[in-house]
Design a protein around this motif. Structure first.
Motif, PDB file in Angstrom:
ATOM      1  N   UNK A   8      21.222 -27.111 -15.992  1.00 47.36           N
ATOM      2  CA  UNK A   8      22.296 -27.869 -15.381  1.00 47.36           C
ATOM      3  C   UNK A   8      23.053 -28.773 -16.331  1.00 47.36           C
ATOM      4  N   UNK A   9      23.931 -29.596 -15.742  1.00 51.50           N
ATOM      5  CA  UNK A   9      24.726 -30.535 -16.514  1.00 51.50           C
ATOM      6  C   UNK A   9      23.859 -31.607 -17.150  1.00 51.50           C
ATOM      7  N   UNK A  10      22.733 -31.944 -16.551  1.00 51.80           N
ATOM      8  CA  UNK A  10      21.840 -32.927 -17.158  1.00 51.80           C
ATOM      9  C   UNK A  10      21.370 -32.435 -18.517  1.00 51.80           C
ATOM     10  N   UNK A  11      20.907 -31.197 -18.573  1.00 56.17           N
ATOM     11  CA  UNK A  11      20.465 -30.632 -19.851  1.00 56.17           C
ATOM     12  C   UNK A  11      21.625 -30.533 -20.839  1.00 56.17           C
ATOM     13  N   UNK A  12      22.802 -30.192 -20.326  1.00 59.03           N
ATOM     14  CA  UNK A  12      23.977 -30.113 -21.190  1.00 59.03           C
ATOM     15  C   UNK A  12      24.284 -31.465 -21.818  1.00 59.03           C
ATOM     16  N   UNK A  13      24.256 -32.521 -21.016  1.00 51.15           N
ATOM     17  CA  UNK A  13      24.535 -33.868 -21.522  1.00 51.15           C
ATOM     18  C   UNK A  13      23.515 -34.280 -22.572  1.00 51.15           C
ATOM     19  N   UNK A  14      22.246 -33.972 -22.333  1.00 54.93           N
ATOM     20  CA  UNK A  14      21.194 -34.326 -23.282  1.00 54.93           C
ATOM     21  C   UNK A  14      21.379 -33.602 -24.608  1.00 54.93           C
ATOM     22  N   UNK A  15      21.753 -32.335 -24.544  1.00 56.90           N
ATOM     23  CA  UNK A  15      21.977 -31.538 -25.752  1.00 56.90           C
ATOM     24  C   UNK A  15      23.133 -32.106 -26.573  1.00 56.90           C
ATOM     25  N   UNK A  16      24.252 -32.357 -25.925  1.00 58.92           N
ATOM     26  CA  UNK A  16      25.441 -32.840 -26.629  1.00 58.92           C
ATOM     27  C   UNK A  16      25.173 -34.196 -27.272  1.00 58.92           C
ATOM     28  N   UNK A  17      24.527 -35.081 -26.545  1.00 51.65           N
ATOM     29  CA  UNK A  17      24.217 -36.409 -27.077  1.00 51.65           C
ATOM     30  C   UNK A  17      23.356 -36.309 -28.338  1.00 51.65           C
ATOM     31  N   UNK A  18      22.311 -35.491 -28.283  1.00 52.33           N
ATOM     32  CA  UNK A  18      21.400 -35.364 -29.429  1.00 52.33           C
ATOM     33  C   UNK A  18      22.098 -34.745 -30.630  1.00 52.33           C
ATOM     34  N   UNK A  19      22.911 -33.722 -30.408  1.00 54.23           N
ATOM     35  CA  UNK A  19      23.638 -33.083 -31.503  1.00 54.23           C
ATOM     36  C   UNK A  19      24.643 -34.044 -32.144  1.00 54.23           C
ATOM     37  N   UNK A  20      25.362 -34.797 -31.308  1.00 54.71           N
ATOM     38  CA  UNK A  20      26.343 -35.745 -31.823  1.00 54.71           C
ATOM     39  C   UNK A  20      25.668 -36.836 -32.637  1.00 54.71           C
ATOM     40  N   UNK A  21      24.533 -37.315 -32.158  1.00 50.84           N
ATOM     41  CA  UNK A  21      23.810 -38.375 -32.850  1.00 50.84           C
ATOM     42  C   UNK A  21      23.243 -37.890 -34.183  1.00 50.84           C
ATOM     43  N   UNK A  22      23.009 -36.600 -34.313  1.00 47.49           N
ATOM     44  CA  UNK A  22      22.438 -36.061 -35.533  1.00 47.49           C
ATOM     45  C   UNK A  22      23.344 -36.159 -36.744  1.00 47.49           C
ATOM     46  N   UNK A  23      24.663 -36.264 -36.528  1.00 52.03           N
ATOM     47  CA  UNK A  23      25.567 -36.363 -37.671  1.00 52.03           C
ATOM     48  C   UNK A  23      27.003 -35.986 -37.354  1.00 52.03           C
ATOM     49  N   UNK A  24      27.206 -35.253 -36.267  1.00 52.00           N
ATOM     50  CA  UNK A  24      28.551 -34.754 -35.963  1.00 52.00           C
ATOM     51  C   UNK A  24      29.466 -35.838 -35.439  1.00 52.00           C
ATOM     52  N   UNK A  25      28.934 -36.730 -34.601  1.00 50.70           N
ATOM     53  CA  UNK A  25      29.788 -37.692 -33.930  1.00 50.70           C
ATOM     54  C   UNK A  25      30.475 -37.094 -32.723  1.00 50.70           C
ATOM     55  N   UNK A  26      31.516 -37.755 -32.242  1.00 47.72           N
ATOM     56  CA  UNK A  26      32.108 -37.405 -30.953  1.00 47.72           C
ATOM     57  C   UNK A  26      32.826 -36.072 -30.935  1.00 47.72           C
ATOM     58  N   UNK A  27      33.277 -35.578 -32.090  1.00 49.61           N
ATOM     59  CA  UNK A  27      33.995 -34.301 -32.093  1.00 49.61           C
ATOM     60  C   UNK A  27      33.085 -33.137 -31.704  1.00 49.61           C
ATOM     61  N   UNK A  28      31.760 -33.345 -31.803  1.00 47.45           N
ATOM     62  CA  UNK A  28      30.815 -32.308 -31.392  1.00 47.45           C
ATOM     63  C   UNK A  28      31.032 -31.929 -29.937  1.00 47.45           C
ATOM     64  N   UNK A  29      31.359 -32.918 -29.113  1.00 48.06           N
ATOM     65  CA  UNK A  29      31.578 -32.642 -27.699  1.00 48.06           C
ATOM     66  C   UNK A  29      32.708 -31.667 -27.460  1.00 48.06           C
ATOM     67  N   UNK A  30      33.690 -31.637 -28.361  1.00 42.66           N
ATOM     68  CA  UNK A  30      34.818 -30.725 -28.183  1.00 42.66           C
ATOM     69  C   UNK A  30      34.387 -29.262 -28.252  1.00 42.66           C
ATOM     70  N   UNK A  31      33.361 -28.977 -29.058  1.00 41.91           N
ATOM     71  CA  UNK A  31      32.858 -27.605 -29.126  1.00 41.91           C
ATOM     72  C   UNK A  31      32.334 -27.157 -27.767  1.00 41.91           C
ATOM     73  N   UNK A  32      31.708 -28.070 -27.053  1.00 40.76           N
ATOM     74  CA  UNK A  32      31.182 -27.747 -25.732  1.00 40.76           C
ATOM     75  C   UNK A  32      32.276 -27.757 -24.669  1.00 40.76           C
ATOM     76  N   UNK A  33      33.277 -28.599 -24.853  1.00 42.43           N
ATOM     77  CA  UNK A  33      34.401 -28.594 -23.911  1.00 42.43           C
ATOM     78  C   UNK A  33      35.087 -27.236 -23.890  1.00 42.43           C
TER      79      UNK A  33
END
Length: 390
Positions: free
Chosen positions: A65-90
């Motif tokens: 679900x969206x909960x897992x999606x949110x957790x994934x995006x947050x962890x990936x962004x925090x790893x080094x990508x920053x906020x632009x990582x979310x655009x890949x998922x958008x």
């Protein structure tokens, strides 16, 4: 509401965190400098299944679900990508995945979902227009009936990822605004090839988020086939809102990750940097308090975003929660990044310390994909019962 993670969810987060660190700060700095799509990172995200947590199992996804999606995006962004990582998922799991999985035909799902899951096909969405801006219902782009299909004419602007996409989710009027009782009527969604005859695009030079292009898009009598309709003809407005509200959750998750990343960089730097009586910068309350405040703001935004995600997964209304989370997260992320830059002093302005990139990228999300002002309008009317102001 219990936000304790299950064993499976924790495993997903751990995987995302490791991958995010593998493609860390230096990788994203290089991609940003070259202004290139982060294909290696996106391929790895798809190969590990992280891009597909929301997609149906039948088509190569995990069916979560969206909960897992949110957790994934947050962890990936925090790893080094920053906020632009979310655009890949958008552009992919949301614009492509949510729209097709929820509103596409079985034929469309069978053809496109496996390619999305494998990272073989990128998507984008054409919604914003030069003269309409945030007033989506005032769009002029029109798909006129032409036999069993349509002919599309109009223009869109600030469309993310067109240059690397194979499919474009186009939102257009199929009935003129003066021909319907309500402005929400007469809107439809279509999924067309980006190389279709009559479809052209030009890049927009911008401040940040350099790893994904932004473009003006032009439709000059573009042919749309009957099977390219996504959802309900003339009734696509409510279906579009489902796509946009899930986009809010992904955006917020990436902002939280970016804010946490910036804070960690500042703390690490401040703990090592000695000043005056050979004491760490972070031993002074004037430095501690702003960073601690930003941490509290980010955690509050995170809780609201997870609440929105859970309600989405439960089939409950979540538009208010998603919008409020995005409002708070955009402000919290900017606070955290600017305070981190201030902690580093002059080095916070240097590219080699990465915070300046985080600032350039996160600044976009104060007004995109929905502006603070439009969120406040929404809260005022939908949650507080005030008269509509626009």
């Amino acid at each position: 509401m219990d936000f304790a993670l299950t064993e499976e969810q924790q495993m997903i987060v751990d995987t995302a965190r490791r991958l995010g660190e593998d493609y860390g700060l230096e990788y994203w700095a290089a991609q940003d400098s070259a202004k290139t799509f982060p294909q290696d990172c996106w391929s790895a995200i798809c190969e590990t299944g992280l891009a597909n947590v929301l997609l149906p199992e039948k088509y190569g996804g995990a069916g979560l679900g969206m909960l897992e999606m949110a957790l994934v995006v947050e962890a990936l962004a925090e790893g080094g990508a920053g906020s632009t990582l979310g655009q890949l998922f958008m552009i992919n799991p949301i614009f492509g995945g949510v729209s097709v999985a929820q509103f596409g035909t079985e034929e469309m799902k069978a053809k496109l979902m496996p390619k999305l899951a494998a990272g073989e096909l990128n998507f984008c969405m054409a919604l914003t227009e030069p003269d309409a801006g945030s007033n989506t219902l005032d769009m002029d782009t029109f798909a006129a009936a032409d036999g069993e299909g349509w002919r599309l004419r109009g223009q869109k602007i600030w469309i993310t990822g067109v240059s690397t996409a194979g499919k474009m989710l186009v939102v257009a009027r199929t009935r003129k605004a003066d021909e319907v009782e309500k402005p929400t009527q007469g809107i439809s969604m279509f999924l067309v090839d980006t190389d279709r005859e009559g479809l052209s695009h030009t890049p927009i030079e911008k401040l940040g988020t350099h790893t994904l292009s932004a473009s003006s898009v032009f439709f000059d009598d573009v042919r749309i086939e009957p099977h390219e309709l996504v959802g309900t003809l003339h009734g696509g407005w409510r279906e579009l809102l489902q796509v946009l509200n899930t986009e809010r959750i992904v955006t917020t998750a990436s902002l939280i990750g970016a804010g946490k990343l910036a804070t960690r960089l500042a703390v690490d730097y401040g703990n090592e940097r000695k000043v005056f009586r050979n004491r760490p910068v972070t031993s002074y309350q004037g430095v501690q308090f702003p960073l601690a405040e930003s941490h509290a703001e980010l955690e509050c935004a995170r809780m609201m975003n997870l609440r929105a995600a859970v309600q989405c997964d439960l089939g409950q209304p979540y538009g208010s929660e998603a919008n409020m989370a995005k409002l708070v997260a955009a402000r919290a992320a900017m606070h955290a990044i600017e305070r981190s830059m201030q902690t580093m002093g002059g080095m916070g302005y240097a590219r080699e310390y990465h915070v300046e990139r985080l600032w350039r990228d996160a600044r976009l999300f104060k007004f995109a994909p929905v502006s603070e002002e439009m969120i406040l309008n929404f809260i005022a009317t939908h949650d507080l019962g005030m008269p509509k102001s626009y």
